[in-house]
Design an enzyme around this catalytic site. Structure first.
Site, PDB file in Angstrom:
ATOM      1  N   CYS A   1       0.878  -1.178   0.000  1.00 17.09           N
ATOM      2  CA  CYS A   1       0.000   0.000   0.000  1.00 17.09           C
ATOM      3  C   CYS A   1       0.907   1.217   0.000  1.00 17.09           C
ATOM      4  CB  CYS A   1      -0.879  -0.024   1.249  1.00 17.09           C
ATOM      5  SG  CYS A   1      -1.874   1.467   1.506  1.00 17.09           S
TER       6      CYS A   1
ATOM      7  N   CYS B   1      -0.521   3.925  -6.409  1.00 16.70           N
ATOM      8  CA  CYS B   1      -1.424   3.169  -5.529  1.00 16.70           C
ATOM      9  C   CYS B   1      -1.499   1.755  -6.092  1.00 16.70           C
ATOM     10  CB  CYS B   1      -2.805   3.820  -5.501  1.00 16.70           C
ATOM     11  SG  CYS B   1      -4.055   2.861  -4.599  1.00 16.70           S
TER      12      CYS B   1
END
Length: 263
Positions: A75, A185
């Site tokens: 992440c 992302c």
């Protein structure tokens, strides 16, 4: 189970980090893995730094309890906001995910690079440190991908709403002559076909998945932790919200097991 056979632990705010898991699994097919999808708290990109650190600690302790020998913070937002805290407080190797701004800045011909990322990543000290070290001749166009993670988490990757948002975010980058767009992302690689359709073939899209997998292999090799067993690997996925979208993401991986977690 000896140390080499202990699993690689991976966590993300949702299902996006499976793009990283797939790269790791392809490069290290004998490794056992445990993936934690914290969908209930997604997206992390809108949360405060302290909230992101607290969630990352919770995820880390879960994976350590499951015997992880290394942890991949799959992440970007958690990496840029929490990985230093994790490394300072846990005696286990951590691999983070950083937007590939530097490689893009070295390759650009137009001198303009776009980055599509979460607010949490773009506002982080680590991202600021990375971009401030680049040449003054490089222009970085930052764009918060607001709404993209939520659509992916709800299985709306190919929806009209997704197409509309992507065009809204990417068209201004093209107008400013970006020839590289960095995906900041781990959810966003699932949007690569639509993004490439908008940009056309002359714009290169960069994500970090392959580089992360190589770094995992390097660290495991350095610490003599590569799993040498020829037994079929165990790949377990934990999720704390609906399983349907994750099941669809993993439909080509028959050996994977998905468990709901009240977490």
């Amino acid at each position: 189970m000896n140390m080499k056979q202990q699993p690689i632990g991976i966590f993300d705010s949702g299902i996006g980090g499976t793009s990283i898991w797939k790269e790791i699994h392809q490069l290290l097919p004998n490794e056992n893995t445990i993936y934690l999808s914290d969908n209930k708290n997604a997206p992390y990109g809108q949360k405060s730094t302290q909230e992101i650190v607290d969630l990352s600690v919770k995820n880390t302790e879960f994976l350590i309890d499951k015997g992880a020998k290394i942890i991949v913070v799959a992440c970007n937002t958690a990496t840029t906001n929490a990985i230093q805290y994790l490394r300072n407080n846990y005696n286990i190797p951590f691999i983070g995910i950083e937007p590939a701004i530097r490689p893009a800045s070295l390759k650009t011909k137009t001198g303009t690079v776009g980055i599509l990322a979460t607010k949490g990543t773009l506002n982080s000290a680590l991202f600021e440190k990375t971009t401030s070290s680049l040449s003054d001749e490089i222009t970085i166009i930052e764009q918060v991908g607001e709404g993209l993670v939520e659509l992916i988490e709800n299985g709306k990757i190919y929806s009209d709403e997704m197409t509309s948002l992507l065009k809204k975010y990417i068209d201004p980058m093209l107008e400013k002559k970006c020839d590289y767009i960095v995906l900041g992302c781990t959810h966003y690689p699932y949007l690569l076909p639509q993004i490439q359709e908008i940009t056309g073939p002359d714009v290169q899209i960069i994500d970090s998945g392959e580089a992360v997998a190589k770094q995992v292999k390097n660290i495991l090799s350095q610490q003599n932790l590569i799993n040498e067993s020829t037994a079929a690997p165990s790949n377990v996925f934990y999720i704390n919200k609906e399983k349907a979208v994750l099941e669809n993401m993993l439909k080509d991986y028959n050996q994977s097991k998905i468990d709901y977690l009240d977490f």
